[in-house]
Structures are given as structure tokens and as C-alpha cells.
Design a protein around this motif. Structure first.
Motif, PDB file in Angstrom:
ATOM      1  N   GLY A 162       0.806  -1.219   0.000  1.00  0.00           N
ATOM      2  CA  GLY A 162       0.000   0.000   0.000  1.00  0.00           C
ATOM      3  C   GLY A 162       0.838   1.268   0.000  1.00  0.00           C
ATOM      4  O   GLY A 162       0.325   2.356  -0.260  1.00  0.00           O
ATOM      5  N   LEU A 163       2.117   1.131   0.297  1.00  0.00           N
ATOM      6  CA  LEU A 163       3.033   2.272   0.332  1.00  0.00           C
ATOM      7  C   LEU A 163       4.096   2.182  -0.760  1.00  0.00           C
ATOM      8  O   LEU A 163       5.019   3.000  -0.786  1.00  0.00           O
ATOM      9  N   ALA A 164       3.967   1.215  -1.635  1.00  0.00           N
ATOM     10  CA  ALA A 164       4.978   0.984  -2.678  1.00  0.00           C
ATOM     11  C   ALA A 164       4.781   1.964  -3.829  1.00  0.00           C
ATOM     12  O   ALA A 164       4.277   1.622  -4.895  1.00  0.00           O
ATOM     13  N   VAL A 165       5.190   3.197  -3.598  1.00  0.00           N
ATOM     14  CA  VAL A 165       5.026   4.261  -4.583  1.00  0.00           C
ATOM     15  C   VAL A 165       6.383   4.887  -4.861  1.00  0.00           C
ATOM     16  O   VAL A 165       7.085   5.290  -3.932  1.00  0.00           O
ATOM     17  N   GLY A 166       6.744   4.956  -6.126  1.00  0.00           N
ATOM     18  CA  GLY A 166       8.055   5.481  -6.483  1.00  0.00           C
ATOM     19  C   GLY A 166       8.111   6.980  -6.632  1.00  0.00           C
ATOM     20  O   GLY A 166       9.150   7.604  -6.429  1.00  0.00           O
ATOM     21  N   ARG A 167       6.968   7.589  -6.991  1.00  0.00           N
ATOM     22  CA  ARG A 167       6.931   9.040  -7.248  1.00  0.00           C
ATOM     23  C   ARG A 167       5.823   9.665  -6.393  1.00  0.00           C
ATOM     24  O   ARG A 167       4.676   9.227  -6.451  1.00  0.00           O
ATOM     25  N   PRO A 168       6.133  10.703  -5.617  1.00  0.00           N
ATOM     26  CA  PRO A 168       5.130  11.274  -4.714  1.00  0.00           C
ATOM     27  C   PRO A 168       4.153  12.199  -5.429  1.00  0.00           C
ATOM     28  O   PRO A 168       4.388  12.621  -6.564  1.00  0.00           O
ATOM     29  N   SER A 169       3.090  12.534  -4.749  1.00  0.00           N
ATOM     30  CA  SER A 169       2.160  13.543  -5.244  1.00  0.00           C
ATOM     31  C   SER A 169       2.801  14.917  -5.123  1.00  0.00           C
ATOM     32  O   SER A 169       3.142  15.360  -4.025  1.00  0.00           O
ATOM     33  N   GLY A 170       2.962  15.595  -6.235  1.00  0.00           N
ATOM     34  CA  GLY A 170       3.519  16.946  -6.197  1.00  0.00           C
ATOM     35  C   GLY A 170       2.577  17.905  -5.495  1.00  0.00           C
ATOM     36  O   GLY A 170       3.008  18.801  -4.759  1.00  0.00           O
ATOM     37  N   PHE A 171       1.280  17.710  -5.700  1.00  0.00           N
ATOM     38  CA  PHE A 171       0.278  18.557  -5.053  1.00  0.00           C
ATOM     39  C   PHE A 171       0.391  18.476  -3.534  1.00  0.00           C
ATOM     40  O   PHE A 171       0.449  19.491  -2.834  1.00  0.00           O
ATOM     41  N   VAL A 172       0.457  17.252  -2.995  1.00  0.00           N
ATOM     42  CA  VAL A 172       0.540  17.073  -1.546  1.00  0.00           C
ATOM     43  C   VAL A 172       1.882  17.567  -1.010  1.00  0.00           C
ATOM     44  O   VAL A 172       1.937  18.264   0.011  1.00  0.00           O
ATOM     45  N   GLY A 173       2.962  17.207  -1.692  1.00  0.00           N
ATOM     46  CA  GLY A 173       4.286  17.619  -1.229  1.00  0.00           C
ATOM     47  C   GLY A 173       4.427  19.125  -1.117  1.00  0.00           C
ATOM     48  O   GLY A 173       4.915  19.646  -0.108  1.00  0.00           O
ATOM     49  N   LYS A 174       3.971  19.829  -2.133  1.00  0.00           N
ATOM     50  CA  LYS A 174       4.089  21.290  -2.129  1.00  0.00           C
ATOM     51  C   LYS A 174       3.154  21.923  -1.105  1.00  0.00           C
ATOM     52  O   LYS A 174       3.500  22.925  -0.465  1.00  0.00           O
ATOM     53  N   ALA A 175       1.962  21.346  -0.939  1.00  0.00           N
ATOM     54  CA  ALA A 175       0.983  21.920  -0.017  1.00  0.00           C
ATOM     55  C   ALA A 175       1.353  21.676   1.440  1.00  0.00           C
ATOM     56  O   ALA A 175       1.090  22.514   2.306  1.00  0.00           O
ATOM     57  N   MET A 176       2.001  20.527   1.723  1.00  0.00           N
ATOM     58  CA  MET A 176       2.187  20.099   3.108  1.00  0.00           C
ATOM     59  C   MET A 176       3.620  20.163   3.610  1.00  0.00           C
ATOM     60  O   MET A 176       3.873  19.909   4.788  1.00  0.00           O
ATOM     61  N   GLN A 177       4.577  20.499   2.751  1.00  0.00           N
ATOM     62  CA  GLN A 177       5.985  20.381   3.142  1.00  0.00           C
ATOM     63  C   GLN A 177       6.344  21.203   4.380  1.00  0.00           C
ATOM     64  O   GLN A 177       7.222  20.810   5.152  1.00  0.00           O
ATOM     65  N   ARG A 178       5.658  22.306   4.617  1.00  0.00           N
ATOM     66  CA  ARG A 178       5.958  23.135   5.791  1.00  0.00           C
ATOM     67  C   ARG A 178       5.084  22.781   6.992  1.00  0.00           C
ATOM     68  O   ARG A 178       5.233  23.366   8.065  1.00  0.00           O
ATOM     69  N   LEU A 179       4.170  21.842   6.810  1.00  0.00           N
ATOM     70  CA  LEU A 179       3.273  21.449   7.897  1.00  0.00           C
ATOM     71  C   LEU A 179       3.610  20.077   8.472  1.00  0.00           C
ATOM     72  O   LEU A 179       3.036  19.676   9.484  1.00  0.00           O
ATOM     73  N   ILE A 180       4.535  19.373   7.822  1.00  0.00           N
ATOM     74  CA  ILE A 180       4.942  18.045   8.292  1.00  0.00           C
ATOM     75  C   ILE A 180       6.237  18.176   9.080  1.00  0.00           C
ATOM     76  O   ILE A 180       7.194  18.806   8.629  1.00  0.00           O
ATOM     77  N   ASP A 181       6.261  17.562  10.259  1.00  0.00           N
ATOM     78  CA  ASP A 181       7.447  17.669  11.119  1.00  0.00           C
ATOM     79  C   ASP A 181       8.646  16.910  10.578  1.00  0.00           C
ATOM     80  O   ASP A 181       9.786  17.331  10.745  1.00  0.00           O
ATOM     81  N   GLY A 182       8.394  15.758   9.965  1.00  0.00           N
ATOM     82  CA  GLY A 182       9.520  14.961   9.502  1.00  0.00           C
ATOM     83  C   GLY A 182       9.075  13.644   8.911  1.00  0.00           C
ATOM     84  O   GLY A 182       7.880  13.375   8.734  1.00  0.00           O
ATOM     85  N   TYR A 183      10.060  12.808   8.613  1.00  0.00           N
ATOM     86  CA  TYR A 183       9.825  11.547   7.916  1.00  0.00           C
ATOM     87  C   TYR A 183      10.681  10.454   8.552  1.00  0.00           C
ATOM     88  O   TYR A 183      11.825  10.712   8.931  1.00  0.00           O
ATOM     89  N   ILE A 184      10.120   9.270   8.671  1.00  0.00           N
ATOM     90  CA  ILE A 184      10.900   8.118   9.107  1.00  0.00           C
ATOM     91  C   ILE A 184      10.764   7.026   8.051  1.00  0.00           C
ATOM     92  O   ILE A 184       9.784   7.004   7.291  1.00  0.00           O
ATOM     93  N   THR A 185      11.745   6.153   7.990  1.00  0.00           N
ATOM     94  CA  THR A 185      11.663   5.009   7.090  1.00  0.00           C
ATOM     95  C   THR A 185      11.755   3.725   7.902  1.00  0.00           C
ATOM     96  O   THR A 185      12.426   3.675   8.937  1.00  0.00           O
TER      97      THR A 185
END
Length: 272
Positions: A162-185
Motif C-alpha cells: 500500500g506504500l509501494a510508490v516510487g513518485r510522490p504527489s507533487g500537489f501534496v508535497g508542495k501543499a504540506m511540506q511546511r506542515l509536516i514535522d519529519g519523515y521516518i523510514t
């Protein structure tokens, strides 16, 4: 759901999606189209076919503002649930939410809603498989949907389909990049181990994708995250009053044999 309502439904999926998901869709009368490439190609082809048919409505997980706002409604429900449970969320009682992330539409919409509900008191962190960290790479490079994991030699092959996505949503990334604290893998073996541990301790069954946010609290509370907590002005006193929420959706529809295999594999990893 749409098929049950009588609509003609086509679902575009990557070939590596779980077979049981395709089987269940077909059993409900859905036309499933499979693509040898990954999720991004399936979405692109679905969009192309929909655009050629004036009677077709395409549910676009990459770029749909309707779907994005629909996900955001979950935050309103969570606010009510927390209030009912007597959980306080404010500047001195921060809320940390760990959201599994694929293309970004679901977690992005939920995070947007959470920010509307709780403002700076909520801290949203996206969790991605180590083999599919598309949103992390898109935001970190600033290239968003102009970059994919394969550009970095990452294969985009993971048990968390369900998370196997190679390319992210540009719309979401640009809209949310300053509202997300961080990322873990999270590595696949850890996903299996965590879902087995959850079953052993709580009796709850989740598929690999749904458990991805579970390690988030460990990262946030670790010594490595000292600078992160200081940057956000989160002293120890506030962290001791924090609520940590793992956004765990997915598992109730998994066939029993498939779920048993997940848990068995995870239990073997735990015993190593």
C-alpha cells in the motif's frame, strides 16, 4: 462500494499489489487493470483513459483536492474521540501522529485536517518503507513529483504494498511540506516484526503497510531527536504530557491465511 451501487468500476493497480486484493475486487464485479510497472504508471494510465470518456469520473489519489479534503474529515472525528477520552491537546500537551505514507494523498489530507483542528499543538510525521521513500525524497530535494526513488537506485519493492510508490504527489508535497514535522523510514523485516508483536500483545491484526508509523515514537523520544525537540520548543515537561498516536488503517479485510502468514513471518523475525 461503487460496484455495489451499480456503477461500472475500473481499478488500475500495479502488478506487485497483493493478489488477494485483486481477487476481492474482481469478486465484487470490479474490472482490475494490472501494470507491470509501479503505482505511478497505473495512475497515469487510469487518468489517461478517464480523460477520453466524458462519462467517467477518475478518483485521483495524486491530485484530487476533493479526495484530499475527504481524508481531512478524519481529523474532525479524531478531535471528538480525543475529547471523549479526556485527552488534552494544547501547547503543553502536544499530540504526535505517525502516518503511513505512499503517494501522500491519505496522510497529507489527514495531516491537513489535524493542523486545522490542533494548529501547532499537533506534530505529523510520515512513515515510509526504506525501499519506497518517495515523499521524503520529493520534499527533501524540493523536486516533488519531478523525482522518483528509482533516480536514487532504490527499487521500490516492499512488503508494504500500500506504500509501494516510487513518485510522490507533487500537489501534496508542495501543499504540506511546511506542515509536516519529519519523515521516518521502516524496513520490511521491522514491519513484519511489529505486526507480530502487536498481535501477540494486543490481539490486533494489521497488514505491513498499516504498521509503518509504529516506530515513530521511538525516534521522536530518542537522543538523536534532541535537536528536533529543541527546535520546536518542546521541553521535557511537555514531552512527558504528550500523546502519541499511530495512524493504523488496514488489516480487517486481509484473508485469514494471508494474515496468519504475516504474523508467522513476523514471529520468526522476533525470535532472531
Amino acid at each position: 462500494m461503487a460496484a455495489r451501487l451499480g456503477f461500472e468500476v475500473t481499478v488500475h493497480m500495479s502488478a506487485d499489489a497483493r493478489q488477494w486484493k485483486k481477487d476481492q475486487l474482481r469478486a465484487q464485479g470490479v474490472d482490475v487493470k494490472e501494470y507491470a510497472s509501479d503505482y505511478s504508471l497505473a495512475v497515469a494510465e487510469g487518468r489517461r483513459q478517464a480523460e477520453s470518456d466524458a462519462q467517467c469520473y477518475f478518483i485521483d489519489d495524486e491530485n484530487s483536492t476533493n479526495l484530499f479534503l475527504g481524508y481531512a474529515v478524519a481529523a474532525c472525528r479524531l478531535q471528538a474521540q480525543l475529547a471523549q477520552a479526556g485527552v488534552v491537546v494544547d501547547a503543553t500537551h502536544p499530540l504526535f501522529v505517525y502516518l503511513p505514507c505512499g503517494v501522500g494523498g491519505g496522510p497529507g489530507g489527514v495531516a491537513f485536517g489535524l493542523k486545522l483542528m490542533f494548529g501547532d499543538a499537533v506534530h505529523c510525521i510520515f512513515a515510509e518503507p526504506t525501499h519506497s521513500p518517495c515523499m521524503l525524497l520529493g520534499v527533501y530535494t524540493g523536486l516533488h513529483d519531478a523525482v522518483c526513488v528509482q533516480d536514487f537506485g532504490i527499487d521500490n519493492v516492499t512488503a508494504a504494498d500500500g506504500l509501494a510508490v516510487g513518485r510522490p504527489s507533487g500537489f501534496v508535497g508542495k501543499a504540506m511540506q511546511r506542515l509536516i514535522d519529519g519523515y521516518i523510514t521502516v524496513a520490511d523485516d521491522e514491519l513484519y516484526a511489529l505486526l507480530a508483536l502487536l498481535y501477540q500483545t494486543e490481539g490486533r491484526q494489521l497488514e505491513p503497510s498499516a504498521i509503518a508509523g509504529a516506530p515513530g515514537m521511538v525516534h521522536v523520544l530518542s537522543d538523536v531527536a534532541t535537536a528536533y525537540r529543541a527546535r520546536l520548543g518542546l521541553p521535557s515537561a511537555h514531552m512527558q504530557q504528550a500523546t502519541h498516536l499511530v495512524w493504523a488503517t488496514g488489516g480487517s479485510m486481509v484473508p485469514k491465511d494471508e494474515m496468519k502468514a504475516y504474523i508467522t513471518k513476523g514471529a520468526m523475525i522476533l525470535r532472531r
